[in-house]
Design a protein around this motif. Structure first.
Motif, PDB file in Angstrom:
ATOM      1  N   PRO A 111     -23.401  48.051  13.780  1.00  0.00           N
ATOM      2  CA  PRO A 111     -22.218  47.620  13.022  1.00  0.00           C
ATOM      3  C   PRO A 111     -22.516  47.589  11.515  1.00  0.00           C
ATOM      4  N   GLU A 112     -21.455  47.713  10.720  1.00  0.00           N
ATOM      5  CA  GLU A 112     -21.605  47.719   9.256  1.00  0.00           C
ATOM      6  C   GLU A 112     -22.392  46.516   8.757  1.00  0.00           C
ATOM      7  N   LYS A 113     -22.142  45.357   9.342  1.00  0.00           N
ATOM      8  CA  LYS A 113     -22.804  44.133   8.866  1.00  0.00           C
ATOM      9  C   LYS A 113     -24.324  44.197   9.053  1.00  0.00           C
ATOM     10  N   SER A 114     -24.790  45.056   9.946  1.00  0.00           N
ATOM     11  CA  SER A 114     -26.234  45.216  10.163  1.00  0.00           C
ATOM     12  C   SER A 114     -26.839  46.314   9.296  1.00  0.00           C
ATOM     13  N   ASN A 115     -26.002  46.933   8.471  1.00  0.00           N
ATOM     14  CA  ASN A 115     -26.456  48.065   7.655  1.00  0.00           C
ATOM     15  C   ASN A 115     -26.241  47.806   6.159  1.00  0.00           C
ATOM     16  N   LYS A 116     -26.271  46.550   5.768  1.00  0.00           N
ATOM     17  CA  LYS A 116     -25.947  46.174   4.384  1.00  0.00           C
ATOM     18  C   LYS A 116     -26.914  46.743   3.359  1.00  0.00           C
ATOM     19  N   HIS A 117     -28.210  46.833   3.715  1.00  0.00           N
ATOM     20  CA  HIS A 117     -29.190  47.371   2.760  1.00  0.00           C
ATOM     21  C   HIS A 117     -28.863  48.823   2.410  1.00  0.00           C
ATOM     22  N   ALA A 118     -28.633  49.642   3.427  1.00  0.00           N
ATOM     23  CA  ALA A 118     -28.342  51.062   3.190  1.00  0.00           C
ATOM     24  C   ALA A 118     -27.005  51.225   2.475  1.00  0.00           C
ATOM     25  N   ASP A 119     -26.029  50.395   2.816  1.00  0.00           N
ATOM     26  CA  ASP A 119     -24.717  50.451   2.162  1.00  0.00           C
ATOM     27  C   ASP A 119     -24.866  50.153   0.663  1.00  0.00           C
ATOM     28  N   ARG A 120     -25.617  49.119   0.324  1.00  0.00           N
ATOM     29  CA  ARG A 120     -25.837  48.748  -1.079  1.00  0.00           C
ATOM     30  C   ARG A 120     -26.495  49.916  -1.830  1.00  0.00           C
ATOM     31  N   LEU A 121     -27.455  50.568  -1.196  1.00  0.00           N
ATOM     32  CA  LEU A 121     -28.158  51.684  -1.824  1.00  0.00           C
ATOM     33  C   LEU A 121     -27.244  52.900  -2.011  1.00  0.00           C
ATOM     34  N   ALA A 122     -26.348  53.153  -1.049  1.00  0.00           N
ATOM     35  CA  ALA A 122     -25.406  54.272  -1.166  1.00  0.00           C
ATOM     36  C   ALA A 122     -24.425  54.020  -2.316  1.00  0.00           C
ATOM     37  N   ARG A 123     -23.932  52.797  -2.426  1.00  0.00           N
ATOM     38  CA  ARG A 123     -23.003  52.460  -3.513  1.00  0.00           C
ATOM     39  C   ARG A 123     -23.704  52.521  -4.876  1.00  0.00           C
ATOM     40  N   LYS A 124     -24.973  52.151  -4.895  1.00  0.00           N
ATOM     41  CA  LYS A 124     -25.758  52.246  -6.124  1.00  0.00           C
ATOM     42  C   LYS A 124     -25.862  53.708  -6.574  1.00  0.00           C
ATOM     43  N   ALA A 125     -26.037  54.626  -5.613  1.00  0.00           N
ATOM     44  CA  ALA A 125     -26.141  56.054  -5.929  1.00  0.00           C
ATOM     45  C   ALA A 125     -24.851  56.571  -6.568  1.00  0.00           C
ATOM     46  N   ILE A 126     -23.711  56.046  -6.146  1.00  0.00           N
ATOM     47  CA  ILE A 126     -22.428  56.419  -6.764  1.00  0.00           C
ATOM     48  C   ILE A 126     -22.371  55.876  -8.190  1.00  0.00           C
ATOM     49  N   ARG A 127     -22.718  54.613  -8.361  1.00  0.00           N
ATOM     50  CA  ARG A 127     -22.692  53.983  -9.694  1.00  0.00           C
ATOM     51  C   ARG A 127     -23.635  54.705 -10.659  1.00  0.00           C
ATOM     52  N   MET A 128     -24.760  55.176 -10.157  1.00  0.00           N
ATOM     53  CA  MET A 128     -25.716  55.905 -11.002  1.00  0.00           C
ATOM     54  C   MET A 128     -25.044  57.131 -11.624  1.00  0.00           C
ATOM     55  N   GLN A 129     -24.179  57.781 -10.874  1.00  0.00           N
ATOM     56  CA  GLN A 129     -23.498  58.971 -11.379  1.00  0.00           C
ATOM     57  C   GLN A 129     -22.437  58.602 -12.429  1.00  0.00           C
ATOM     58  N   TRP A 130     -21.774  57.481 -12.214  1.00  0.00           N
ATOM     59  CA  TRP A 130     -20.764  57.028 -13.177  1.00  0.00           C
ATOM     60  C   TRP A 130     -21.413  56.577 -14.476  1.00  0.00           C
ATOM     61  N   ASP A 131     -22.565  55.905 -14.345  1.00  0.00           N
ATOM     62  CA  ASP A 131     -23.253  55.366 -15.513  1.00  0.00           C
ATOM     63  C   ASP A 131     -24.102  56.416 -16.225  1.00  0.00           C
ATOM     64  N   GLY A 132     -24.306  57.546 -15.569  1.00  0.00           N
ATOM     65  CA  GLY A 132     -25.154  58.585 -16.144  1.00  0.00           C
ATOM     66  C   GLY A 132     -26.628  58.266 -16.094  1.00  0.00           C
ATOM     67  N   THR A 133     -27.015  57.372 -15.159  1.00  0.00           N
ATOM     68  CA  THR A 133     -28.441  57.004 -15.042  1.00  0.00           C
ATOM     69  C   THR A 133     -29.101  57.726 -13.906  1.00  0.00           C
TER      70      THR A 133
END
Length: 133
Positions: A111-133
């Motif tokens: 379930p999604e609630k058991s995958n929070k670490h990977a979810d946080r990392l995937a969202r970080k990868a999106i933000r990295m592209q927006w921030d140009g980092t």
């Protein structure tokens, strides 16, 4: 045994995408946020598994892999080794090829609630592209 948690995310569908990979191996934690091209959320989920297999080939060759994903679609396609979806066929073929380099490769749905670490990392990868980092 290496525990691998994967998640793919897209901002928009299709949209800016990222893969999150969280690995537990020999008492250590490894985290990866990998920016992906513009794609659908489902495609991002497949790409997260492919990127995780690449990492495992570099760092954990010869180990037993136990993957976990909150994408029922990805888990079902990989477990059944079948899809009619033309977009997913080459992704499944690549996963099949990469997984063949390991003595055992397992994937199971969580379930999604058991995958929070990977979810946080995937969202970080999106933000990295927006921030140009």
């Amino acid at each position: 045994m290496i525990e691998v948690y994967t998640d793919g995310a897209s901002s928009g569908n299709p949209g800016t995408s990222g893969a999150g990979i969280y690995i537990k191996a020999s008492g250590k934690i490894y985290e990866y946020s990998i920016p992906l091209a513009k794609m659908s959320n489902h495609e991002a989920e497949f790409h997260a598994v492919m990127k995780a297999l690449e990492i495992c080939r570099e760092s954990f060759l010869g180990q037993i892999l136990s993957f976990r994903s909150d994408s029922k679609l990805v888990v079902d396609v990989i477990e059944k080794d079948f899809t009619k979806n033309q977009t997913f066929l080459p992704l499944l073929a690549k996963i099949r090829e990469d997984a063949s380099h390991f003595p055992y490769f397992f994937i199971k749905w969580i379930p999604e609630k058991s995958n929070k670490h990977a979810d946080r990392l995937a969202r970080k990868a999106i933000r990295m592209q927006w921030d140009g980092t």
